[in-house]
Design a protein around this motif. Sequence first.
Motif, PDB file in Angstrom:
ATOM      1  N   TYR A  67       0.862  -1.182   0.000  1.00 22.98           N
ATOM      2  CA  TYR A  67       0.000   0.000   0.000  1.00 22.98           C
ATOM      3  C   TYR A  67       0.896   1.228   0.000  1.00 22.98           C
ATOM      4  O   TYR A  67       1.865   1.288   0.745  1.00 22.98           O
ATOM      5  CB  TYR A  67      -0.860   0.037   1.264  1.00 22.98           C
ATOM      6  CG  TYR A  67      -2.128  -0.757   1.173  1.00 22.98           C
ATOM      7  CD1 TYR A  67      -3.354  -0.121   1.006  1.00 22.98           C
ATOM      8  CD2 TYR A  67      -2.118  -2.134   1.267  1.00 22.98           C
ATOM      9  CE1 TYR A  67      -4.522  -0.842   0.941  1.00 22.98           C
ATOM     10  CE2 TYR A  67      -3.289  -2.860   1.194  1.00 22.98           C
ATOM     11  CZ  TYR A  67      -4.482  -2.210   1.029  1.00 22.98           C
ATOM     12  OH  TYR A  67      -5.644  -2.933   0.960  1.00 22.98           O
ATOM     13  N   PHE A  68       0.518   2.208  -0.813  1.00 27.57           N
ATOM     14  CA  PHE A  68       1.220   3.478  -0.844  1.00 27.57           C
ATOM     15  C   PHE A  68       0.243   4.574  -0.421  1.00 27.57           C
ATOM     16  O   PHE A  68      -0.867   4.652  -0.944  1.00 27.57           O
ATOM     17  CB  PHE A  68       1.762   3.776  -2.241  1.00 27.57           C
ATOM     18  CG  PHE A  68       2.718   2.720  -2.735  1.00 27.57           C
ATOM     19  CD1 PHE A  68       4.017   2.671  -2.264  1.00 27.57           C
ATOM     20  CD2 PHE A  68       2.301   1.758  -3.650  1.00 27.57           C
ATOM     21  CE1 PHE A  68       4.904   1.694  -2.708  1.00 27.57           C
ATOM     22  CE2 PHE A  68       3.173   0.782  -4.096  1.00 27.57           C
ATOM     23  CZ  PHE A  68       4.475   0.747  -3.628  1.00 27.57           C
ATOM     24  N   SER A  69       0.660   5.407   0.510  1.00 26.32           N
ATOM     25  CA  SER A  69      -0.168   6.513   0.967  1.00 26.32           C
ATOM     26  C   SER A  69      -0.111   7.632  -0.072  1.00 26.32           C
ATOM     27  O   SER A  69       0.976   7.999  -0.541  1.00 26.32           O
ATOM     28  CB  SER A  69       0.349   7.013   2.318  1.00 26.32           C
ATOM     29  OG  SER A  69      -0.436   8.074   2.779  1.00 26.32           O
ATOM     30  N   ILE A 127      -3.328   1.773  -3.188  1.00 26.72           N
ATOM     31  CA  ILE A 127      -3.097   3.129  -2.698  1.00 26.72           C
ATOM     32  C   ILE A 127      -4.166   3.426  -1.651  1.00 26.72           C
ATOM     33  O   ILE A 127      -5.260   2.871  -1.686  1.00 26.72           O
ATOM     34  CB  ILE A 127      -3.129   4.167  -3.832  1.00 26.72           C
ATOM     35  CG1 ILE A 127      -4.460   4.117  -4.601  1.00 26.72           C
ATOM     36  CG2 ILE A 127      -1.941   3.969  -4.761  1.00 26.72           C
ATOM     37  CD1 ILE A 127      -4.617   5.219  -5.639  1.00 26.72           C
TER      38      ILE A 127
END
Length: 122
Positions: free
Chosen positions: A69-71, A115
């Motif tokens: 997961y990328f913020s 994301i």
Amino acid sequence: MPGGRPSSPTPAGALGFYAAVFGWRSQAMDMPGMTYTVLSTGEGDQQDASFGGVAGLQGDTEETRWIPYFSVDDVDETVARVQGSGGSVLMPASDVPDVGRMCWLTDPLGAPFAIIKPEPPQ
């Protein structure tokens, strides 16, 4: 991984393995159509120490895999940029109460990632 099969084909198997190796704690969250398990370091407040999650794959596959997961600041804008750059959407953007807005995607070669705009921001 004999024969290319994962050694933990279920979320429960993976959770048990990482708890034993790293001492990670897990807490299941009921979500529509699935259970999502939040992972934490076991230090401090569960939400403050959380860093990832585990969910079973949908469909007929028995594979286990990690999805990073990328913020991001804006999920919808990022989805548009991913699609404009040759990536695709695996799971449409959605709002998860007390978690944030998220979307599962692939890069142009098919590698999955997700994301999230966390709520509250972390």
